[in-house]
Design a protein around this motif. Structure first.
Motif, PDB file in Angstrom:
ATOM      1  N   VAL A   1       1.138  -1.313  -0.194  1.00  0.00           N
ATOM      2  CA  VAL A   1      -0.160   0.027  -0.013  1.00  0.00           C
ATOM      3  C   VAL A   1       0.945   1.606   0.340  1.00  0.00           C
ATOM      4  O   VAL A   1       0.859   2.114  -0.604  1.00  0.00           O
ATOM      5  CB  VAL A   1      -1.061  -0.240   1.162  1.00  0.00           C
ATOM      6  CG1 VAL A   1      -1.814   0.886   1.039  1.00  0.00           C
ATOM      7  CG2 VAL A   1      -1.522  -1.359   1.278  1.00  0.00           C
ATOM      8  N   PHE A   2       1.560   1.333   1.024  1.00  0.00           N
ATOM      9  CA  PHE A   2       2.818   2.324   1.136  1.00  0.00           C
ATOM     10  C   PHE A   2       3.873   2.867  -0.140  1.00  0.00           C
ATOM     11  O   PHE A   2       3.752   3.296  -1.046  1.00  0.00           O
ATOM     12  CB  PHE A   2       3.925   1.759   1.925  1.00  0.00           C
ATOM     13  CG  PHE A   2       4.881   3.699   2.542  1.00  0.00           C
ATOM     14  CD1 PHE A   2       4.410   4.232   3.049  1.00  0.00           C
ATOM     15  CD2 PHE A   2       5.712   3.718   1.412  1.00  0.00           C
ATOM     16  CE1 PHE A   2       5.245   5.632   3.522  1.00  0.00           C
ATOM     17  CE2 PHE A   2       6.801   4.703   1.790  1.00  0.00           C
ATOM     18  CZ  PHE A   2       6.389   5.782   2.492  1.00  0.00           C
ATOM     19  N   ALA A   3       4.421   1.608  -0.911  1.00  0.00           N
ATOM     20  CA  ALA A   3       4.324   1.706  -2.761  1.00  0.00           C
ATOM     21  C   ALA A   3       3.728   2.470  -3.145  1.00  0.00           C
ATOM     22  O   ALA A   3       3.931   3.543  -4.070  1.00  0.00           O
ATOM     23  CB  ALA A   3       5.588   0.223  -3.263  1.00  0.00           C
ATOM     24  N   ALA A   4       2.365   1.746  -3.544  1.00  0.00           N
ATOM     25  CA  ALA A   4       1.116   2.546  -4.519  1.00  0.00           C
ATOM     26  C   ALA A   4       0.945   3.147  -4.341  1.00  0.00           C
ATOM     27  O   ALA A   4       0.761   4.060  -5.045  1.00  0.00           O
ATOM     28  CB  ALA A   4       0.320   1.567  -4.348  1.00  0.00           C
ATOM     29  N   TYR A   5       0.481   4.490  -2.509  1.00  0.00           N
ATOM     30  CA  TYR A   5       0.177   5.477  -2.731  1.00  0.00           C
ATOM     31  C   TYR A   5       2.419   6.128  -3.295  1.00  0.00           C
ATOM     32  O   TYR A   5       1.993   7.768  -3.603  1.00  0.00           O
ATOM     33  CB  TYR A   5      -0.051   5.372  -1.242  1.00  0.00           C
ATOM     34  CG  TYR A   5      -1.416   5.721  -1.295  1.00  0.00           C
ATOM     35  CD1 TYR A   5      -2.641   6.081  -2.214  1.00  0.00           C
ATOM     36  CD2 TYR A   5      -2.008   4.644  -0.702  1.00  0.00           C
ATOM     37  CE1 TYR A   5      -3.932   6.134  -1.540  1.00  0.00           C
ATOM     38  CE2 TYR A   5      -3.318   4.047  -0.760  1.00  0.00           C
ATOM     39  CZ  TYR A   5      -4.046   4.634  -0.802  1.00  0.00           C
ATOM     40  OH  TYR A   5      -5.924   4.555  -1.224  1.00  0.00           O
ATOM     41  N   SER A   6       2.923   6.305  -2.798  1.00  0.00           N
ATOM     42  CA  SER A   6       4.346   5.922  -2.950  1.00  0.00           C
ATOM     43  C   SER A   6       4.516   6.793  -3.675  1.00  0.00           C
ATOM     44  O   SER A   6       4.634   8.384  -4.941  1.00  0.00           O
ATOM     45  CB  SER A   6       4.889   5.976  -2.110  1.00  0.00           C
ATOM     46  OG  SER A   6       5.529   5.327  -1.028  1.00  0.00           O
ATOM     47  N   ARG A   7       3.779   5.636  -5.405  1.00  0.00           N
ATOM     48  CA  ARG A   7       4.428   6.178  -7.013  1.00  0.00           C
ATOM     49  C   ARG A   7       3.238   6.966  -7.404  1.00  0.00           C
ATOM     50  O   ARG A   7       3.438   7.954  -7.891  1.00  0.00           O
ATOM     51  CB  ARG A   7       4.396   4.236  -7.942  1.00  0.00           C
ATOM     52  CG  ARG A   7       4.169   4.851  -9.173  1.00  0.00           C
ATOM     53  CD  ARG A   7       4.654   3.988  -9.740  1.00  0.00           C
ATOM     54  NE  ARG A   7       5.701   2.538  -9.252  1.00  0.00           N
ATOM     55  CZ  ARG A   7       5.392   1.266 -10.113  1.00  0.00           C
ATOM     56  NH1 ARG A   7       4.638   0.726 -10.946  1.00  0.00           N
ATOM     57  NH2 ARG A   7       6.145   0.389  -9.628  1.00  0.00           N
ATOM     58  N   LEU A   8       2.400   6.821  -6.980  1.00  0.00           N
ATOM     59  CA  LEU A   8       1.106   7.883  -7.421  1.00  0.00           C
ATOM     60  C   LEU A   8       1.243   9.192  -7.118  1.00  0.00           C
ATOM     61  O   LEU A   8       1.236  10.608  -7.901  1.00  0.00           O
ATOM     62  CB  LEU A   8      -0.348   7.237  -5.958  1.00  0.00           C
ATOM     63  CG  LEU A   8      -1.583   7.751  -6.992  1.00  0.00           C
ATOM     64  CD1 LEU A   8      -1.464   7.321  -9.387  1.00  0.00           C
ATOM     65  CD2 LEU A   8      -2.872   7.957  -6.759  1.00  0.00           C
ATOM     66  N   ILE A   9       1.087   9.419  -5.887  1.00  0.00           N
ATOM     67  CA  ILE A   9       1.958  10.789  -5.309  1.00  0.00           C
ATOM     68  C   ILE A   9       2.902  11.501  -6.282  1.00  0.00           C
ATOM     69  O   ILE A   9       3.341  12.337  -6.419  1.00  0.00           O
ATOM     70  CB  ILE A   9       2.252  10.957  -3.941  1.00  0.00           C
ATOM     71  CG1 ILE A   9       0.283  10.887  -2.993  1.00  0.00           C
ATOM     72  CG2 ILE A   9       2.400  12.659  -3.541  1.00  0.00           C
ATOM     73  CD1 ILE A   9       0.865  10.723  -1.559  1.00  0.00           C
ATOM     74  N   TYR A  10       4.073  10.570  -6.273  1.00  0.00           N
ATOM     75  CA  TYR A  10       5.003  11.319  -6.326  1.00  0.00           C
ATOM     76  C   TYR A  10       4.885  12.379  -8.082  1.00  0.00           C
ATOM     77  O   TYR A  10       5.482  12.782  -9.045  1.00  0.00           O
ATOM     78  CB  TYR A  10       6.782  10.394  -7.026  1.00  0.00           C
ATOM     79  CG  TYR A  10       7.826  10.628  -7.720  1.00  0.00           C
ATOM     80  CD1 TYR A  10       8.716  12.030  -6.699  1.00  0.00           C
ATOM     81  CD2 TYR A  10       8.124  10.417  -8.693  1.00  0.00           C
ATOM     82  CE1 TYR A  10       9.350  12.185  -7.503  1.00  0.00           C
ATOM     83  CE2 TYR A  10       9.280  11.246  -9.453  1.00  0.00           C
ATOM     84  CZ  TYR A  10       9.698  11.818  -7.934  1.00  0.00           C
ATOM     85  OH  TYR A  10      11.505  12.461  -9.139  1.00  0.00           O
ATOM     86  N   GLU A  11       4.165  10.947  -8.817  1.00  0.00           N
ATOM     87  CA  GLU A  11       4.303  11.080 -10.505  1.00  0.00           C
ATOM     88  C   GLU A  11       2.706  12.357 -10.475  1.00  0.00           C
ATOM     89  O   GLU A  11       2.683  12.794 -11.427  1.00  0.00           O
ATOM     90  CB  GLU A  11       3.219   9.762 -11.156  1.00  0.00           C
ATOM     91  CG  GLU A  11       3.720   9.073 -11.194  1.00  0.00           C
ATOM     92  CD  GLU A  11       3.377   7.074 -12.244  1.00  0.00           C
ATOM     93  OE1 GLU A  11       2.184   7.487 -11.763  1.00  0.00           O
ATOM     94  OE2 GLU A  11       4.025   6.605 -12.462  1.00  0.00           O
ATOM     95  N   LYS A  12       2.311  12.181  -9.809  1.00  0.00           N
ATOM     96  CA  LYS A  12       0.515  12.962 -10.053  1.00  0.00           C
ATOM     97  C   LYS A  12       1.068  14.558  -8.885  1.00  0.00           C
ATOM     98  O   LYS A  12       1.218  15.666  -9.519  1.00  0.00           O
ATOM     99  CB  LYS A  12      -0.972  12.730  -8.933  1.00  0.00           C
ATOM    100  CG  LYS A  12      -0.898  11.169  -9.890  1.00  0.00           C
ATOM    101  CD  LYS A  12      -1.322  11.893 -11.567  1.00  0.00           C
ATOM    102  CE  LYS A  12      -1.603   9.529 -11.891  1.00  0.00           C
ATOM    103  NZ  LYS A  12      -0.938  10.513 -13.597  1.00  0.00           N
ATOM    104  N   LEU A  13       1.878  14.725  -8.322  1.00  0.00           N
ATOM    105  CA  LEU A  13       2.068  15.539  -7.249  1.00  0.00           C
ATOM    106  C   LEU A  13       3.534  16.092  -7.326  1.00  0.00           C
ATOM    107  O   LEU A  13       4.223  16.959  -6.904  1.00  0.00           O
ATOM    108  CB  LEU A  13       1.828  15.573  -5.937  1.00  0.00           C
ATOM    109  CG  LEU A  13       0.009  15.224  -5.982  1.00  0.00           C
ATOM    110  CD1 LEU A  13      -0.236  15.561  -4.305  1.00  0.00           C
ATOM    111  CD2 LEU A  13      -0.650  16.607  -6.522  1.00  0.00           C
ATOM    112  N   GLY A  14       4.405  15.221  -7.859  1.00  0.00           N
ATOM    113  CA  GLY A  14       5.577  15.338  -7.665  1.00  0.00           C
ATOM    114  C   GLY A  14       6.030  15.301  -6.084  1.00  0.00           C
ATOM    115  O   GLY A  14       7.383  15.611  -5.697  1.00  0.00           O
TER     116      GLY A  14
END
Length: 205
Positions: free
Chosen positions: A20-33
Motif C-alpha cells: 500500500v505504501f509503495a503504491a501510494y508513493s508512486r501515485l503521489i510522486y507521479e501526480k504531485l511530485g
C-alpha cells in the motif's frame, strides 16, 4: 464464546503495508511530485481509495483509482498472509465457526489479490467498499455481513488492526479484537481483546 468471526483484510489477514505504501508513493510522486509520508500512511491504511485520494489532494476520478490499483496489484505479488493466519482459519473452520470479511478494499482489489484468493475458501461472505454506500468507520458494512450470515451481534467478533475497524465494531454493537500482529497504533482503541498472535483467537470460540 463466539459463533461468527469477521475479519478485516489489510493488517489483519495479510501483511500489505509495504504494498500500500509503495503504491501510494508512486501515485503521489507521479501526480504531485511529492513524497508519501509515514503520517499520510497512517491516514490511508484501511480507508477506501477514493477517500484517501481526496485527503491527499489528488483528483478522485476513475483514472486515478485505476492508476493506484494497477500499482497495488503489482506490489501485491510481494505480500503474504501473517504467520499463523491460515492455521487459525483452518482450526476455526473445523470447529464450525462461520467466518466473513469486511474490508475497505474495493471488489477488484479483493478478487485480484493472489494471497487473499488462497484464503477465500474459509469465508462465507465478503463485504468490500463497493457493497455499501457507507464505509468503515461507519458500522454499515459490518452490519451488512452479519445480516447476510444470519448472525446476531451478540454472537459475533470483529478482528481488525486500526481505529477505523474498532469504531465500526463499536457502533455496530459488536465485540472487537485488536490484531496486535498488524496494528500500527493503539491510540483511540478500546478492544475487548488484544490478540498478540492469530492463534489466540482459538481461545474465544
Amino acid at each position: 464464546m463466539y459463533k461468527y468471526i469477521i475479519f478485516d483484510v489489510d493488517g489483519t489477514l495479510i501483511n500489505t503495508e509495504q504494498a500500500v505504501f509503495a503504491a501510494y508513493s508512486r501515485l503521489i510522486y507521479e501526480k504531485l511530485g511529492k513524497k508519501f509520508t509515514d503520517e499520510q500512511m497512517k491516514m490511508a491504511y484501511g480507508v477506501p481509495t477514493g477517500e484517501v485520494l481526496v485527503k491527499l489532494g489528488i483528483e478522485n476520478s476513475r483514472g486515478m483509482i485505476d492508476s493506484y490499483r494497477s500499482y497495488l496489484l503489482e506490489f501485491f505479488e510481494k505480500t503474504k498472509a501473517f504467520d499463523g493466519i491460515e492455521e487459525i482459519l483452518g482450526t476455526l473452520h473445523e470447529k464450525g465457526i462461520a467466518m466473513g470479511i469486511v474490508s475497505s478494499r474495493d471488489k477488484i482489489e479483493v478478487t485480484q489479490d493472489p494471497c487473499l484468493k488462497s484464503l477465500m475458501k474459509y469465508f462465507q461472505h465478503v463485504i468490500s467498499a463497493d457493497d455499501t454506500p457507507r464505509h468503515k468507520p461507519h458500522p454499515e458494512p459490518l452490519l451488512k455481513v452479519l445480516e447476510l450470515m444470519g448472525a446476531d451481534v451478540s454472537e459475533a467478533l470483529y478482528i481488525g488492526d486500526t481505529v477505523y475497524d474498532y469504531m465500526c465494531a463499536r457502533d455496530a454493537g459488536v465485540d472487537f479484537a485488536l490484531a496486535l500482529w498488524g496494528a500500527r497504533s493503539l491510540e483511540g482503541i478500546e478492544a475487548m481483546y488484544n490478540f498478540k498472535q492469530p492463534g489466540n483467537i482459538a481461545g474465544v470460540v
